[in-house]
Structure formats: structure tokens, C-alpha cells
Design an enzyme around this catalytic site. Structure first.
Site, PDB file in Angstrom:
ATOM      1  N   SER A 179       0.857  -1.184   0.000  1.00 17.43           N
ATOM      2  CA  SER A 179       0.000   0.000   0.000  1.00 17.43           C
ATOM      3  C   SER A 179       0.894   1.236   0.000  1.00 17.43           C
ATOM      4  CB  SER A 179      -0.907  -0.016   1.234  1.00 17.43           C
ATOM      5  OG  SER A 179      -1.837   1.039   1.144  1.00 17.43           O
ATOM      6  N   GLU A 180       0.587   2.201  -0.876  1.00 16.79           N
ATOM      7  CA  GLU A 180       1.464   3.376  -1.064  1.00 16.79           C
ATOM      8  C   GLU A 180       1.778   4.109   0.233  1.00 16.79           C
ATOM      9  OE1 GLU A 180      -1.092   2.522  -3.049  1.00 16.79           O
ATOM     10  OE2 GLU A 180      -1.376   4.054  -4.587  1.00 16.79           O
ATOM     11  N   ASN A 181       0.818   4.114   1.158  1.00 17.78           N
ATOM     12  CA  ASN A 181       1.032   4.907   2.363  1.00 17.78           C
ATOM     13  C   ASN A 181       2.029   4.262   3.320  1.00 17.78           C
ATOM     14  OD1 ASN A 181      -1.056   2.986   2.701  1.00 17.78           O
ATOM     15  ND2 ASN A 181      -1.733   4.006   4.550  1.00 17.78           N
ATOM     16  N   GLY A 182       2.590   3.100   2.941  1.00 18.04           N
ATOM     17  CA  GLY A 182       3.750   2.629   3.688  1.00 18.04           C
ATOM     18  C   GLY A 182       3.654   1.275   4.341  1.00 18.04           C
ATOM     19  N   SER A 210       8.403   3.605   0.306  1.00 15.40           N
ATOM     20  CA  SER A 210       7.210   3.005  -0.288  1.00 15.40           C
ATOM     21  C   SER A 210       7.137   3.269  -1.791  1.00 15.40           C
ATOM     22  CB  SER A 210       5.959   3.556   0.400  1.00 15.40           C
ATOM     23  OG  SER A 210       4.829   2.828  -0.003  1.00 15.40           O
TER      24      SER A 210
END
Lengths: 220, 220
Positions: free
Chosen positions: B47-50, B89
Site C-alpha cells: 500500500s502506497e502509504n507505507g 514506499s
């Protein structure tokens, strides 16, 4: 050196009209500091953040209160008011791909002039930008970004300003902590020095100038 | 179980997954793919947010406010998962470490161009991490309805809307068909169950070649 623990009202006195502010967070921002900024009503801000949150949360409150002149961000889809102001010509929005934006900020904080990225080649993002070839591959030149002030978030902060970010809340915080003249952290929980194991520190204290406790936070 | 058209798309996309793949699913329809991952394979969701090792949604009452996905929805983390900052990320994404990404589309074309982030003046959510994903992922799958709300083909000769990336799409999955984008153009690989070639021809603006295998199946 222990860092000054100040209230949000005093913290936002560091923000002048026309300031460039970075906000750590992902679909959220340091809410206690944002509320104080709304109260202080400083104007013509340039904000740098992952997104513009929602209409009534995080930096969305600053946009709603017409305090923002320009937003540099990768996503405004969760905030219809940002899109409305943009379409009405009231707010300048610079869309930067997430990976490019975070590296521009990282470059700003780590002494680099900018970064070379393939992201955005052949799209509107590349328009009016310098394209260079390195090792036979094309890249967009993306200059570094810095800010006057960064408002970042932490789950746990010790009194020196060492930070721990729980779960997915690390996001932009350690990167932005390096890229601004003045860095203010809003923390969920404040602990004595020694209570945060150096092995678990995500953002080292040297970047932090002031500590603000989130409204309703734990102080131990 | 009868699948609706979105589930038909998601379940077909899931067949493109391989054991051990690092996968990033876009917001919306692509997120549904997670519901159709075969039990016998293990997929690592990013997930992009980490985070990597993203798990299912938590049960009601067990949400962690510090653990959410790139759409802001509460999620869980699987055993062996990990959290990190936004630079790492997006570095994972842009750096070619993601095996497969699934994204939605406003338009996609026979050259593998994708438009998914802006209808100027009407709808402008921004790019988020999508531009980095299409540039960096080893395989890019577009999961989309075959036609838009007014019935016009979304699979075009040439995208008209602002591009997310040029020439990066590998596979297009709709409720009617599966296409593959190759160097020399678009190939129709499969018809979804119950769909005729005539219907796909009727609803597709792009020029495409029928793959030899499909041709053989149709003629049997």
C-alpha cells in the site's frame, strides 16, 4: 538538549503570511496545529502535502477557510472544495506524482539539487520541464523542495524530540522533518528521555525544534 | 454464486497473480481483486502509504486508527508484514520491486496508454501514486468496465484525456474480454463467459487482432 514544549497557539506564531508549509500525514494532518492555524487566520500559504485531506479535516480546513494560495500535492480527490477552488481559479494546485513529490522533499532535506525520475514522461507532468538523458534513458529533472516550516506528526515523542510513528503513520513525517527551516511535531504521546529505545526511533531528535501535544494526548 | 460485472473483472484479474508476487491494487474496482486470490497462493499486498503484508479489513470494533490503506480505510497487517516511510514506499514502486499492479481507467488505448486521473474542468482527483506504479511495476493490468456510463467504448485507438503513462499497460480486463497489449498492437485473448465476439467488436473502438488461440477456440 530538551526541546521546548509549547501550545499550538504559540506554535503557529512561527507561520507568517505567505509561508511555505509542509504537512506530514496521509489523508490527515496535525489536527491541533491546523485548528490553531485556522484560528490565527494567516493567509496566502503554500502547502506541501500528500493530499488535501477531506473538506472538514486536516489541511482541508485551511483550504475551506481560504488561507491557501497554492497546494503542491499528488491527490485532491478526497476534497471537493479543493477541486472547486481550483476550477474557479481561486487556488493554484500543482499536481506532482507521489513518488516524485516525496523525492523532491527528500532532496530538499538532504542537500541535493533535485532528482531524476522517469515517472510522468509522456504526460502533462513532463510539460515545460527539463528532460535529460542518462545512460541512454530519459528522465524528468525535478528540483528539490524546501519549506519555511513543517508540521509533522508522531505517535510517541520523547522530550528531546525523538519520534516513533506507529503503523502506517510514518509516511511523510521523517522526510519532511529534514526539509524545513523550523519543524514542529504534534505528538499523540509525550515521554521522558530514555523511554524511547534508540532502536525504535524513526525520526531522530536533531530535526525537531518544538513539541506540541495533540489535544487529548497522553503525557507520562 | 453469480458474479456481478465488477466481480467478473476482479476474479479474472486474480488469475494473473502468481505465488509470492508483490502486488499493489488501486483504489476502487482493483481492490476487489483481493477477494478472489486463490487459497493455494500467497500474495504480498503493498500500500502506497507505507506497508507490505496488508491484510483484510478489521472486524467492526477492532479498527486501529494508525493502520489504514491508501484509500484511508482501516486494514490489518499480516504476520511478517512491515511498515515504512513514503520515500521507501514509492521507491519500492518506482524501483521495479512490485511484480504487478492493477489500476482502473477512464480510457485505455491500443498503444498501452492509460488515462485515469483527470477530465479537465470536470473531475480532477490527481495522480496519487498511479504514475509511479505504471512506470515501475513489472506488469500493469487495467481493470475497467468496457464502456463508460453513456455506453461509449473505454478501449480506444488513442486516449484523449491526460495520460497517466504512455505505453505501459500490459493487460486489459473488462467484463466482456481480456486484451493483451504487445509491441505490434492490441490482441484479444479471451471472451468472458457468455460473451460473443460480435459484442466485443461492437463495443470496442480500438483496433485489435484476435489471438490465434482464441480464434481456434471460437472455430471449434
Amino acid at each position: 538538549m530538551l526541546k521546548p514544549i509549547i501550545n499550538a497557539k504559540d506554535a503557529v506564531k512561527h507561520v507568517e503570511d505567505g509561508a511555505v508549509i509542509m504537512f506530514g500525514g496521509f489523508l490527515n494532518a496535525a489536527e491541533t496545529l491546523v485548528d490553531a492555524l485556522v484560528e490565527a487566520n494567516v493567509k496566502n500559504l503554500t502547502i506541501i502535502s500528500n493530499d488535501t485531506c477531506y473538506e472538514n479535516t486536516g489541511v482541508g480546513k485551511l483550504i475551506k477557510n481560504k488561507q491557501v494560495k497554492k497546494a503542491i500535492t499528488c491527490h485532491i480527490g478526497t476534497n471537493p472544495e479543493t477541486q472547486r477552488q481550483m476550477n474557479a481559479g481561486e487556488l493554484e494546485v500543482e499536481i506532482v506524482p507521489m513518488g516524485t513529490l516525496v523525492e523532491k522533499v527528500r532532496a530538499g532535506g538532504t542537500g541535493l539539487g533535485g532528482v531524476l525520475t522517469p515517472t510522468g514522461l509522456g504526460t502533462k507532468i513532463a510539460e515545460r520541464k527539463q528532460i535529460i538523458e542518462v545512460n541512454g534513458q530519459s528522465f524528468i529533472v525535478e528540483p528539490a523542495l524546501k519549506a519555511d516550516i513543517a508540521f509533522i506528526q508522531a505517535s510517541i515523542c520523547d522530550k528531546k524530540g525523538n519520534l516513533f510513528h506507529k503503523g502506517t503513520t510514518r509516511n511523510w513525517n521523517p522526510i519532511m522533518a529534514m526539509a524545513a527551516e523550523t519543524v514542529i511535531v504534534e505528538t499523540d504521546s509525550l515521554v521522558e528521555v530514555g523511554h524511547l529505545d534508540p532502536e525504535t526511533v524513526h525520526t531522530p531528535n536533531i530535526f525537531i525544534d518544538y513539541i506540541v501535544c495533540k489535544e487529548g494526548s497522553k503525557i507520562s | 454464486m453469480t458474479l456481478n460485472s465488477r466481480e467478473v473483472i476482479a476474479s479474472r484479474v486474480a488469475k494473473e497473480l502468481h505465488d509470492g508476487d508483490l502486488v499493489n491494487l488501486g483504489i476502487g474496482l482493483p481492490t476487489l481483486v483481493a477477494n478472489f486470490i486463490p487459497d493455494e497462493i500467497e500474495i504480498i499486498l503493498q500500500s502506497e502509504n507505507g506497508m507490505i503484508g496488508m491484510g483484510r479489513s478489521p472486524e467492526e470494533g477492532f479498527e486501529d486508527p494508525d493502520l489504514f490503506n491508501a484509500g484511508g480505510q482501516p486494514v490489518t497487517v499480516k504476520q511478517g508484514g512491515a511498515f515504512f516511510d513514503s520515500s521507501l514506499s514509492l521507491g519500492i514502486i518506482r524501483g521495479g520491486h512490485v511484480d504487478l499492479t492493477v489500476l482502473g481507467a477512464l480510457e485505455v488505448d491500443q498503444h498501452g496508454n492509460l488515462a485515469s486521473w483527470s477530465i479537465p474542468g470536470v473531475f480532477s482527483p490527481g495522480v496519487g501514486g498511479s504514475m509511479d506504479l505504471v512506470v515501475g511495476a513489472k506488469k500493469v493490468i487495467v481493470a475497467t468496465a468496457h464502456t463508460n456510463k453513456s455506453g461509449a467504448s473505454k478501449i480506444l485507438k488513442q486516449c484523449k484525456l491526460p495520460l497517466t503513462a504512455a505505453g505501459k499497460v500490459n493487460v486489459i480486463v473488462t467484463e466482456l474480454a481480456v486484451f493483451e497489449v504487445k509491441e505490434d498492437g492490441l490482441y484479444l485473448k479471451e471472451l468472458q463467459p457468455g460473451v460473443t465476439l460480435a459484442e466485443v467488436k461492437d463495443k470496442t473502438e480500438a483496433e485489435f487482432t484476435i489471438s490465434k488461440q482464441l480464434l481456434a477456440e471460437i472455430q471449434v
